[in-house]
Design a protein around this motif. Structure first.
Motif, mmCIF file in Angstrom:
data_model
loop_
_atom_site.group_PDB
_atom_site.id
_atom_site.type_symbol
_atom_site.label_atom_id
_atom_site.label_comp_id
_atom_site.label_asym_id
_atom_site.label_seq_id
_atom_site.Cartn_x
_atom_site.Cartn_y
_atom_site.Cartn_z
ATOM 1 N N ALA A 1 23.760 30.890 94.954
ATOM 2 C CA ALA A 1 22.463 30.249 94.821
ATOM 3 C C ALA A 1 21.707 30.903 93.672
ATOM 4 N N LEU A 2 20.583 30.342 93.311
ATOM 5 C CA LEU A 2 19.772 30.888 92.225
ATOM 6 C C LEU A 2 18.558 31.626 92.783
ATOM 7 N N PRO A 3 18.111 32.661 92.093
ATOM 8 C CA PRO A 3 16.947 33.419 92.548
ATOM 9 C C PRO A 3 15.646 32.707 92.168
ATOM 10 N N MET A 4 15.289 31.728 92.977
ATOM 11 C CA MET A 4 14.076 30.958 92.726
ATOM 12 C C MET A 4 13.618 30.305 94.031
ATOM 13 N N LYS A 5 12.345 30.046 94.140
ATOM 14 C CA LYS A 5 11.798 29.385 95.318
ATOM 15 C C LYS A 5 12.092 27.895 95.225
ATOM 16 N N GLU A 6 12.597 27.355 96.311
ATOM 17 C CA GLU A 6 12.823 25.914 96.353
ATOM 18 C C GLU A 6 11.511 25.227 96.707
ATOM 19 N N VAL B 1 14.953 30.977 102.517
ATOM 20 C CA VAL B 1 15.563 32.309 102.442
ATOM 21 C C VAL B 1 14.910 33.106 101.318
ATOM 22 N N LYS B 2 14.717 34.389 101.578
ATOM 23 C CA LYS B 2 14.222 35.308 100.555
ATOM 24 C C LYS B 2 15.207 36.457 100.424
ATOM 25 N N THR B 3 15.299 37.001 99.227
ATOM 26 C CA THR B 3 16.197 38.120 98.973
ATOM 27 C C THR B 3 15.595 39.011 97.898
ATOM 28 N N ASP B 4 16.217 40.138 97.695
ATOM 29 C CA ASP B 4 15.822 41.038 96.621
ATOM 30 C C ASP B 4 16.659 40.724 95.389
ATOM 31 N N TYR B 5 16.021 40.479 94.265
ATOM 32 C CA TYR B 5 16.717 40.214 93.009
ATOM 33 C C TYR B 5 16.074 41.061 91.923
ATOM 34 N N VAL C 1 15.583 31.821 97.407
ATOM 35 C CA VAL C 1 16.982 31.508 97.123
ATOM 36 C C VAL C 1 17.141 29.997 97.219
ATOM 37 N N ALA C 2 17.660 29.375 96.164
ATOM 38 C CA ALA C 2 17.805 27.920 96.161
ATOM 39 C C ALA C 2 19.152 27.506 95.584
#
Length: 104
Positions: free
Chosen positions: A32-37, A47-51, A58-59
């Motif tokens: 997935a890409l590190p961005m808000k959907e 989903v949220k993650t550390d990037y 996560v989208a």
């Protein structure tokens, strides 16, 4: 069929054909890409993650799901045709192709 874990969340599968021939690789990028959907759809990712040290959304927004489905479909069909398959097929599901690999 042989299955191996790679790059923490990836998979490599080898389908051995019953006839001689070349080995061919089909690759799908699966991350997935590190961005808000921000679609507002009921099934949108929350989903949220550390990037890179920052919390981010996560989208799946750039076709990775379609790539994965296409490669899985191809693997399914070729598995049913294994007696006619000339050579071997490697199905590679690769995570994190947009950035530096995370091998830990």
């Amino acid at each position: 069929m042989e299955i191996e874990s790679i790059a923490k969340t990836g998979i490599k599968t080898i389908l051995y054909g019953e006839k001689s021939g070349p080995t061919v690789v089909i690759r799908a990028d699966i991350d997935a890409l590190p961005m808000k959907e921000e679609t507002g759809l009921d099934y949108a990712s929350n989903v949220k993650t550390d990037y890179n040290g920052q919390e981010t959304g996560v989208a799946h927004s750039c076709g990775h799901d379609a790539f994965t489905a296409a490669v899985l479909g191809t693997a399914t069909v070729l598995t049913h045709l294994i007696s006619e398959l000339p050579g071997n097929m490697i199905f590679l599901f690769q995570p994190a192709e947009e950035g530096a690999p995370r091998w830990f």
